[in-house]
Design a protein around this motif. Sequence first.
Motif, mmCIF file in Angstrom:
data_model
loop_
_atom_site.group_PDB
_atom_site.id
_atom_site.type_symbol
_atom_site.label_atom_id
_atom_site.label_comp_id
_atom_site.label_asym_id
_atom_site.label_seq_id
_atom_site.Cartn_x
_atom_site.Cartn_y
_atom_site.Cartn_z
ATOM 1 N N ILE A 155 0.611 -1.694 -0.003
ATOM 2 C CA ILE A 155 -0.239 -0.191 0.030
ATOM 3 C C ILE A 155 0.991 1.385 -0.088
ATOM 4 C CG2 ILE A 155 -2.106 1.337 1.305
ATOM 5 C CD1 ILE A 155 -2.689 -1.243 2.202
ATOM 6 N N THR A 156 0.764 2.160 -1.039
ATOM 7 C CA THR A 156 2.000 2.882 -1.201
ATOM 8 C C THR A 156 1.072 4.815 -1.555
ATOM 9 O OG1 THR A 156 1.171 2.479 -3.736
ATOM 10 C CG2 THR A 156 3.397 1.649 -2.928
ATOM 11 N N PRO A 157 1.967 5.797 -0.804
ATOM 12 C CA PRO A 157 1.631 6.873 -1.240
ATOM 13 C C PRO A 157 1.889 7.700 -2.212
ATOM 14 C CG PRO A 157 4.254 6.645 -0.358
ATOM 15 C CD PRO A 157 3.449 5.590 -0.541
ATOM 16 N N TRP A 158 1.236 8.931 -2.541
ATOM 17 C CA TRP A 158 0.978 9.533 -2.879
ATOM 18 C C TRP A 158 2.653 10.546 -3.667
ATOM 19 C CZ3 TRP A 158 1.924 14.279 -1.582
ATOM 20 C CH2 TRP A 158 1.764 14.560 -0.222
ATOM 21 N N PRO A 161 5.408 8.534 -6.555
ATOM 22 C CA PRO A 161 4.005 7.438 -6.862
ATOM 23 C C PRO A 161 5.104 6.238 -7.944
ATOM 24 C CG PRO A 161 3.921 9.808 -7.684
ATOM 25 C CD PRO A 161 4.656 10.193 -6.914
ATOM 26 N N ALA A 162 6.220 6.138 -8.169
ATOM 27 C CA ALA A 162 6.893 5.387 -9.003
ATOM 28 C C ALA A 162 7.043 4.708 -8.045
ATOM 29 C CB ALA A 162 7.459 5.981 -9.862
ATOM 30 N N ALA A 163 8.091 5.543 -7.142
ATOM 31 C CA ALA A 163 9.815 5.348 -6.293
ATOM 32 C C ALA A 163 9.170 3.762 -4.954
ATOM 33 C CB ALA A 163 10.427 6.058 -5.861
ATOM 34 N N MET A 164 7.329 4.814 -4.744
ATOM 35 C CA MET A 164 7.233 3.540 -3.819
ATOM 36 C C MET A 164 6.749 2.731 -3.822
ATOM 37 S SD MET A 164 8.691 5.282 -0.979
ATOM 38 C CE MET A 164 10.403 5.872 -1.827
ATOM 39 N N ILE A 165 6.929 2.317 -4.868
ATOM 40 C CA ILE A 165 5.842 1.023 -5.818
ATOM 41 C C ILE A 165 6.936 -0.070 -6.225
ATOM 42 C CG2 ILE A 165 4.365 -0.361 -7.102
ATOM 43 C CD1 ILE A 165 2.864 2.564 -7.810
ATOM 44 N N LEU A 166 8.059 1.047 -7.008
ATOM 45 C CA LEU A 166 9.274 -0.442 -7.611
ATOM 46 C C LEU A 166 9.948 -0.795 -5.803
ATOM 47 C CD1 LEU A 166 9.494 0.669 -11.145
ATOM 48 C CD2 LEU A 166 8.044 -0.511 -10.093
ATOM 49 N N SER A 235 3.393 -4.315 2.952
ATOM 50 C CA SER A 235 4.212 -3.563 3.570
ATOM 51 C C SER A 235 3.735 -2.191 2.788
ATOM 52 C CB SER A 235 5.748 -3.453 2.128
ATOM 53 O OG SER A 235 6.109 -2.336 2.218
ATOM 54 N N PHE A 236 3.911 -1.347 3.757
ATOM 55 C CA PHE A 236 2.910 0.183 3.855
ATOM 56 C C PHE A 236 3.616 1.456 4.157
ATOM 57 C CE2 PHE A 236 0.825 3.641 6.503
ATOM 58 C CZ PHE A 236 -0.450 4.425 5.815
ATOM 59 N N THR A 237 3.870 2.306 3.343
ATOM 60 C CA THR A 237 4.498 3.241 3.150
ATOM 61 C C THR A 237 3.553 4.878 3.848
ATOM 62 O OG1 THR A 237 6.473 2.781 2.000
ATOM 63 C CG2 THR A 237 6.067 5.131 2.871
ATOM 64 N N GLY A 238 2.923 5.249 4.690
ATOM 65 C CA GLY A 238 2.123 6.496 4.795
ATOM 66 C C GLY A 238 2.710 7.168 6.064
#
Length: 489
Positions: A155-158, A161-166, A235-238
């Motif tokens: 679950i990724t933050p705004w 938008p690309a780096a936190m996913i990859l 894995s969560f960033t926020g």
Amino acid sequence: MVFELTDMSLVQSEAIVGGNVCESVTGCRVDVIDPATSEIIGSVPAMNGEDAQKAIAAAEAALIPWRAKTASARSERLRTWHKHVLEAKEDLAKLITAECGKPIGESRGEVAYAASFLEWYAEEAKRAYGDVIPPHQEDKRLLVMRQPIGVAAAITPWNFPAAMILRKVAAALAAGCTMVVKPAPQTPLTALALHVLADRSGLPPGVLNTITGSIESSLQIGSAICASPTVRALSFTGSTPAGVSLAQQAATTVKKVSLELGGNASFIVFDDADIENAVQGALAAKFRNSGQTCVCANRFFVQSGVHDAFVEAFAAAVAQLRVGPGSEPDVSVGPLIDDRAHEKVKALVADAVACGANVAVGESSNSTNGRFYPPTVLTSATPEMRLAKEEIFGPVAPIFRFESEEEVLKLANRTEFGLASYFYSQDINRCFRVAEAIECGMVGINTGMLSTVVAPFGGVKSSGIGREGGRYGLDEYQELKYICLGGVR
Ligand code: SIN
């Protein structure tokens, strides 16, 4: 559509599950807004818990063949994806700027940073070594192997938008896991474009599943992921409150959880610092993505002997920063993500000024200028002000004066957070003393930029658990299995 891409097929308005594009079960959709103009630039499905369960089932169906592949075969897919991402760099950067607002130069940098995780984990996949342990009995042989944990979720933050996913997906797929990705409601277009590129790279259907949600429906997606016994890692960033809630929910299915949460980074300038370098570092640590990163400097502590010189040079440099839409050249500070973020920054500055802070440069009034907030430097900040305790997430730099190393260490550590810290000193003894005493996961000494694919990213205290990046990032998606072979003669 207000942006033109070379390859418009990267712009997806449906989620992608099990290799198929799909709507939400309810048919509801959510708009994507350009924060610089408030224009609607697209829409995606507002999915819910039921949609999440379908995505989890797709990831589960893809797991056995994916984990059975050799590490080199998985590596090859990641490497091809890396090539496609770099080829689409300009289009991806335009998408990032359109939905997140960051200056286009920073968006290009983010695509390169994001792609570096694919390259890095394509290599690490092949180095997931186990161990052979000297046995405790003569007829035994002891082995430890690393196995993929199973279906994982991100679950990724705004703000990236690309780096936190990859950063998450590359490690998970390299380890042999399959994944469900839920990007932030504000920035789904970059996530879907990355998925299109993954499909072009020959990633088997269901290995990656990207589902989208509104702010409200995302809560249901998060709950469904946490409640699912099939999902073995999250894995969560926020934000810290959101991370705590997910960790509590995930505890019911005993998942491995990694959390990259809020920060309150200190930036300390000692009397023995090189002031010119400290000013450059402060600009980098504060104004990246308009102050909207978890590792942005939140509190500037400057020692008395250099306080006035630093404030003068820093304020002069900040006054030069150009504010505007991220798509315009030479803009270094874009809009904040939404009206709520703008209101929060305004309220924090108003509180600081009411409590005695002085505005060296920037904004002190209640003026409104869309979501743009002028880069602001405040002096005479004190620990009682709200911005000393809360993450500002905006282009505001409060400066606190201090006298001694002992005093500043107490001040810097007086926070529930512990993600990043920065300090400037030319005394090597002090460098080690302070780096060891600061309570955080990452320390920048004489630099304002510490993020890199090769090093572990993560925090302590309420800033999170687990590490992403570097060789440590694979651990989040692996289980250790101990094998004891007996009766060996
Ligand atoms: C973040 O703000 O969470 C990530 C920043 C980075 O990777 O540098």
